[in-house]
Structure formats: structure tokens, C-alpha cells
Design an enzyme around this catalytic site. Structure first.
Site, PDB file in Angstrom:
ATOM      1  N   ARG A 116      43.729  79.610   2.077  1.00 41.73           N
ATOM      2  CA  ARG A 116      43.293  79.835   3.460  1.00 41.73           C
ATOM      3  C   ARG A 116      42.596  78.605   4.049  1.00 41.73           C
ATOM      4  NH1 ARG A 116      40.680  85.948   2.736  1.00 41.73           N
ATOM      5  NH2 ARG A 116      42.531  86.886   1.752  1.00 41.73           N
ATOM      6  N   HIS A 122      61.468  64.728  19.065  1.00 40.87           N
ATOM      7  CA  HIS A 122      62.349  64.199  20.101  1.00 40.87           C
ATOM      8  C   HIS A 122      62.010  62.771  20.502  1.00 40.87           C
ATOM      9  CE1 HIS A 122      59.020  66.541  21.958  1.00 40.87           C
ATOM     10  NE2 HIS A 122      58.894  65.458  22.719  1.00 40.87           N
ATOM     11  N   HIS A 172      47.455  50.685  18.434  1.00 42.82           N
ATOM     12  CA  HIS A 172      46.062  50.500  18.846  1.00 42.82           C
ATOM     13  C   HIS A 172      45.211  51.450  18.018  1.00 42.82           C
ATOM     14  CE1 HIS A 172      42.577  50.621  21.770  1.00 42.82           C
ATOM     15  NE2 HIS A 172      42.774  49.326  21.584  1.00 42.82           N
ATOM     16  N   CYS A 190      50.103  70.037  20.640  1.00 43.58           N
ATOM     17  CA  CYS A 190      51.383  69.662  20.026  1.00 43.58           C
ATOM     18  C   CYS A 190      51.257  69.717  18.507  1.00 43.58           C
ATOM     19  CB  CYS A 190      51.800  68.268  20.484  1.00 43.58           C
ATOM     20  SG  CYS A 190      52.142  68.154  22.250  1.00 43.58           S
ATOM     21  N   ALA A 197      55.464  60.301  29.069  1.00 41.50           N
ATOM     22  CA  ALA A 197      56.002  61.428  29.832  1.00 41.50           C
ATOM     23  C   ALA A 197      54.883  62.428  30.076  1.00 41.50           C
ATOM     24  CB  ALA A 197      57.157  62.080  29.080  1.00 41.50           C
TER      25      ALA A 197
END
Length: 264
Positions: free
Chosen positions: A127, A207, A51, A146, A263
């Protein structure tokens, strides 16, 4: 998009079983890297339908410095709903850190504006970094970042970007993350007068959730299709002026959507 499929295969072959915050359980590998040449097509996963509107609206929401889902909801995007409080607030998540990082003296840093100006004025700088990982704010966030740090790199008139992602939901989240940072690289390149180079995606814990294993196997049974193209409105020269009307994906061929639970 063989790079993404190779990661799925690696998790299947080498992954270890781990517990996780959500209680779902994962199969995980630690340390992985994918590289995409953005001049060869826009890296949208083709072995299932994505999407794209949600991906692009979310990035524009980050760039607004917003941390409330109200604007997302107004734009028919619901991917952050599960983490918001009753008022739609998420705490000091990505938008806050990118656009208004709090300093000890009470001032703030607009990291996005800063990095764009540095690319223009000091393209060889080492930087050219934006961080969303602010330890002082982690406990106040609905979900700690994340995809937590990215760095730009300029060479031969091309802009590349490397993302470090500490935690990666490879089936649901990673296809969004690839497309989001590829889009960001295109947008920043345009407003700084550069061509696009590579997007490099580096992972910590990558994962598959235990309830995504069958979906991943189905995806691996499908042959990848040619990559689409990204077209941006060439008139836009201000990163914060982009709207959904300025972003277009052309020739996105893909297999059918594969449903999977999130999840939380």
C-alpha cells in the site's frame, strides 16, 4: 537513456494519429513501460540539454504542498505559467493532493508523510501508494494530473518506485518526469535509510505532438552520452528539509538544447 529513445522510435513506427484537447494533434501509442536502474547513474536525457533546475524546483514545490506559481517564480521557474490564473493559482493540483487530500469528513491526508512512515515501519506493504488523481477535484484543476499515481517497493534494502502516467508529452514532458521521480526515489531512500533500486515508468497515452516530430527526429540522430551522477547532502534526514543546495548533478554531459512549443 536508450529506454527513452526506444519510446520515441516506437511512436514513430507504430503511433496512430489522434486529436487532442489542445487542438495540436498527436501521434500516440497506448501502454508502454521503461525501467531504469538508479544505481547505474541518474537518468537525465543526454541527447538534448535539460534545465535541471526547473525539474528539481518543481519537485520541491510539489513536496511543499503548494499550488500557486509564486514560489516557482521566486525561484526563476516558469514551466507552470501558461496554466495559472491571474493570481498565480492552479487549483488543487499535485501539491494539494500529495500533502492535503480532502476527505469527506473535512479532514485531510498527507499522503507523502504517510507513505514515508509506512516505508519505515512496514516496508513490505503493498500500500505504499500516492495518488494525485482525485475525481472530485478534477474540474477545479488548471490541468488534471498527467503523472497521476506512484508506488514504492522495498526489497533487499533497496527502494524502487513505479509511476503510472495517464498522458505523456514524450518530447517535452517525459524527460522531466523521469528525472523528477528518480530524484524523489533518491530522496525518499535517503530519509528512510535505504539504497536506490529501480524507477519504473509506465504510460497510458504516450504521444508526440505534431509540432514535435522534427525535434524528435533530430534527437534520435544523436548518440546518447554517459549518465551523470546524483549527489544529495547526506546530512538531510527529513524529506521536507531538502533545498536546492542539497541536490547536485555531477558530470552531466549532453547535446545542445532543442526548442519546441508547449501545447496548452
Amino acid at each position: 537513456m536508450h529506454q527513452y529513445l526506444d519510446l520515441l522510435r516506437r511512436i514513430q513506427a507504430e503511433g496512430v494519429t489522434k486529436t487532442d484537447r489542445t487542438g495540436t494533434g498527436t501521434t500516440s501509442v497506448f501502454g508502454h513501460q521503461m525501467r531504469f536502474d538508479l544505481s547505474r547513474g541518474f537518468p537525465l536525457v543526454t541527447t538534448k540539454k535539460l534545465h535541471t533546475r526547473s525539474i528539481f524546483v518543481e519537485l520541491l514545490w510539489f513536496l511543499r504542498g503548494d499550488t500557486n506559481i509564486g514560489w516557482l517564480k521566486d525561484n526563476k521557474v516558469s514551466i507552470w505559467d501558461e496554466w495559472a490564473d491571474a493570481n498565480g493559482d492552479l487549483g488543487p493540483v499535485y501539491g494539494k493532493q500529495w500533502r492535503s487530500w480532502a476527505c469527506p469528513d473535512g479532514s485531510t491526508v498527507d499522503q507523502i508523510t504517510q507513505v514515508v512512515e509506512m516505508i519505515r515501519k512496514s516496508p513490505d506493504s503493498r500500500r505504499l501508494i500516492v495518488s494525485a488523481w482525485n475525481p472530485a477535484d478534477i474540474e477545479s484543476m488548471a490541468l488534471p494530473p498527467c503523472h497521476c499515481l506512484f508506488q514504492f517497493y522495498v526489497a533487499d534494502g533497496k527502494l524502487s518506485c513505479q509511476l503510472y502516467q495517464r498522458s505523456a508529452d514524450v518530447f517535452l514532458g517525459v524527460p522531466f518526469n523521469i528525472a523528477s521521480y528518480a530524484l524523489l526515489t533518491h530522496m525518499v531512500a535517503q530519509v528512510t535509510g535505504l539504497e536506490v533500486g529501480a524507477f519504473v515508468h509506465t504510460f497510458g497515452d504516450a504521444h508526440l505532438y505534431s509540432n514535435h516530430m522534427e525535434q524528435a527526429a533530430l534527437q534520435l540522430s544523436r548518440a546518447p552520452l554517459p549518465l551523470p551522477r546524483l549527489e544529495l547532502n547526506p546530512e538531510v534526514k527529513d524529506l521536507f528539509a531538502f533545498t536546492m543546495d542539497d541536490i547536485k548533478v555531477v558530470d552531466y554531459q549532453c547535446h545542445a538544447h532543442i526548442a519546441a512549443p508547449v501545447a496548452v
